[in-house]
Design a protein around this motif. Structure first.
Motif, PDB file in Angstrom:
ATOM      1  N   SER A   1      22.359  74.724  -5.921  1.00 17.77           N
ATOM      2  CA  SER A   1      22.160  73.242  -5.663  1.00 17.77           C
ATOM      3  C   SER A   1      21.057  73.266  -4.597  1.00 17.77           C
ATOM      4  O   SER A   1      20.306  72.392  -4.713  1.00 17.77           O
ATOM      5  CB  SER A   1      23.344  72.331  -5.544  1.00 17.77           C
TER       6      SER A   1
ATOM      7  N   LYS B   1      17.469  74.261  -5.979  1.00 18.98           N
ATOM      8  CA  LYS B   1      17.177  73.286  -6.824  1.00 18.98           C
ATOM      9  C   LYS B   1      16.525  71.942  -5.996  1.00 18.98           C
ATOM     10  O   LYS B   1      15.449  71.486  -6.360  1.00 18.98           O
ATOM     11  CB  LYS B   1      18.264  72.688  -7.703  1.00 18.98           C
ATOM     12  N   GLU B   2      17.291  71.641  -4.901  1.00 17.12           N
ATOM     13  CA  GLU B   2      16.725  70.651  -4.105  1.00 17.12           C
ATOM     14  C   GLU B   2      15.549  71.041  -3.496  1.00 17.12           C
ATOM     15  O   GLU B   2      14.479  70.151  -3.609  1.00 17.12           O
ATOM     16  CB  GLU B   2      17.950  70.339  -3.062  1.00 17.12           C
TER      17      GLU B   2
END
Length: 103
Positions: free
Chosen positions: A32, A35-36
């Protein structure tokens, strides 16, 4: 070996490492987090590498997408034409060169 070939090998190597196994943490980040960071980057890795090599001619040996001082940046390590290691920080949103550190 040409610079273009080395850049492409670096990019493909980073992609391969990131897909080597489920849950693998590319750049030391969880899925995550990476991806951010990737979603917030408006310039590509290749554009950042080109900018860094424009500032410090040489051979790129490593490139990472990271957060520094609250900014998403590409940290690019280059061996310059004198054989010295340099680190170039490129803002992943603006493409601005933020820092050049020579060792």
């Amino acid at each position: 070996m040409s610079r273009t070939y080395l850049r492409m090998a670096l990019i493909f190597g980073l992609i391969w490492v990131g897909t080597a196994e489920p849950g693998h943490a590319l750049f030391g980040l969880g899925d995550s987090d990476k991806k951010e960071l990737a979603a917030s980057a408006t310039i590509t890795l290749q554009q950042a590498v080109d900018k860094a090599v424009g500032n410090v001619p040489g051979t790129v040996v490593e490139a990472e997408l990271e957060k520094h001082d609250g900014r998403v940046v590409y940290e690019i390590e280059i061996i310059d034409e004198q054989g010295k290691e340099c680190e170039v920080l490129i803002d992943a949103k603006t493409g601005e060169t933020l820092k050049i550190k020579r060792d």
